[in-house]
Design an enzyme around this catalytic site. Structure first.
Site, PDB file in Angstrom:
ATOM      1  N   PRO A 238     -62.726   5.807  19.581  1.00  0.00           N
ATOM      2  CA  PRO A 238     -62.364   6.450  18.857  1.00  0.00           C
ATOM      3  C   PRO A 238     -63.437   6.871  17.882  1.00  0.00           C
ATOM      4  O   PRO A 238     -64.407   6.653  18.156  1.00  0.00           O
ATOM      5  CB  PRO A 238     -62.026   4.677  17.632  1.00  0.00           C
ATOM      6  CG  PRO A 238     -62.750   3.591  18.697  1.00  0.00           C
ATOM      7  CD  PRO A 238     -62.919   3.601  19.361  1.00  0.00           C
TER       8      PRO A 238
ATOM      9  N   PRO B   7     -63.083   0.297  24.301  1.00  0.00           N
ATOM     10  CA  PRO B   7     -64.724   0.485  24.899  1.00  0.00           C
ATOM     11  C   PRO B   7     -65.482   0.982  24.023  1.00  0.00           C
ATOM     12  O   PRO B   7     -65.692   2.106  23.374  1.00  0.00           O
ATOM     13  CB  PRO B   7     -64.477   1.100  26.201  1.00  0.00           C
ATOM     14  CG  PRO B   7     -63.895   2.125  25.556  1.00  0.00           C
ATOM     15  CD  PRO B   7     -63.152   1.859  24.490  1.00  0.00           C
TER      16      PRO B   7
ATOM     17  N   ARG C  65     -67.631   5.973  18.099  1.00  0.00           N
ATOM     18  CA  ARG C  65     -68.499   7.395  16.767  1.00  0.00           C
ATOM     19  C   ARG C  65     -68.656   7.152  15.968  1.00  0.00           C
ATOM     20  O   ARG C  65     -67.506   7.166  15.770  1.00  0.00           O
ATOM     21  CB  ARG C  65     -68.998   8.628  18.181  1.00  0.00           C
ATOM     22  CG  ARG C  65     -67.654   8.672  18.450  1.00  0.00           C
ATOM     23  CD  ARG C  65     -68.421  10.304  18.523  1.00  0.00           C
ATOM     24  NE  ARG C  65     -68.030   9.986  20.622  1.00  0.00           N
ATOM     25  CZ  ARG C  65     -67.131  10.693  21.621  1.00  0.00           C
ATOM     26  NH1 ARG C  65     -67.730  12.325  21.421  1.00  0.00           N
ATOM     27  NH2 ARG C  65     -67.214  10.333  22.817  1.00  0.00           N
TER      28      ARG C  65
ATOM     29  N   ARG D 250     -52.084   2.330  22.575  1.00  0.00           N
ATOM     30  CA  ARG D 250     -52.426   1.468  22.403  1.00  0.00           C
ATOM     31  C   ARG D 250     -50.686   1.335  21.564  1.00  0.00           C
ATOM     32  O   ARG D 250     -50.294   2.305  20.672  1.00  0.00           O
ATOM     33  CB  ARG D 250     -53.208   1.288  20.966  1.00  0.00           C
ATOM     34  CG  ARG D 250     -54.350   1.624  21.994  1.00  0.00           C
ATOM     35  CD  ARG D 250     -54.999   2.321  21.571  1.00  0.00           C
ATOM     36  NE  ARG D 250     -56.703   2.287  22.389  1.00  0.00           N
ATOM     37  CZ  ARG D 250     -57.255   2.805  23.305  1.00  0.00           C
ATOM     38  NH1 ARG D 250     -57.303   4.471  23.089  1.00  0.00           N
ATOM     39  NH2 ARG D 250     -58.491   2.849  23.623  1.00  0.00           N
TER      40      ARG D 250
END
Length: 128
Positions: A2, A36, A41, A72
């Protein structure tokens, strides 16, 4: 993914320390197991040209956008959104306790067909 993107009024600049916020957000988002670390960032964008409400110079704003990749489930997205907003509001408490500030947050799920990226950081964090 994300990506955390903060936009904030320039009159907050000397009152905010973004690395502590980013550290908390990264730690939380990775702890969910659904994102992950190699794709996380964050960035902050100062807005010197702004107007809040009736234009009083001491009024301020901060908006956080979280962009996530597709896939998701809604329960996870709702939990992540709630927790991210809680982290943000807790971090902003010194500001909101002493001045007027509008805080907003939005999570956006990107369309998998229209999102492109290249990231060579992921392999640094994969298990062999």
């Amino acid at each position: 993914m994300p990506h955390f993107i903060v936009e904030y009024s320039g009159n907050l600049h000397d009152r905010l320390e973004f690395q502590s916020l980013f550290s908390r957000l990264h730690e939380y988002i990775v702890s969910t197991g659904a994102f992950p670390i190699g794709g996380v960032r964050s960035r902050a964008i100062r807005c010197d040209d702004f107007r809040v409400a009736d234009g009083r110079e001491d009024f301020s704003f901060l908006n956080l956008t979280l962009k996530i990749g597709h896939g998701r489930d809604m329960a996870l997205k709702k939990e992540v959104a709630k927790r991210v907003f809680d982290i943000l509001c807790d971090w902003m408490k010194p500001v909101t306790d002493s001045s007027y500030c509008q805080i907003s947050f939005e999570m956006t799920e990107l369309d998998p067909v229209l999102k492109f990226n290249k990231n060579n950081i992921h392999p640094l964090f994969s298990s062999n």
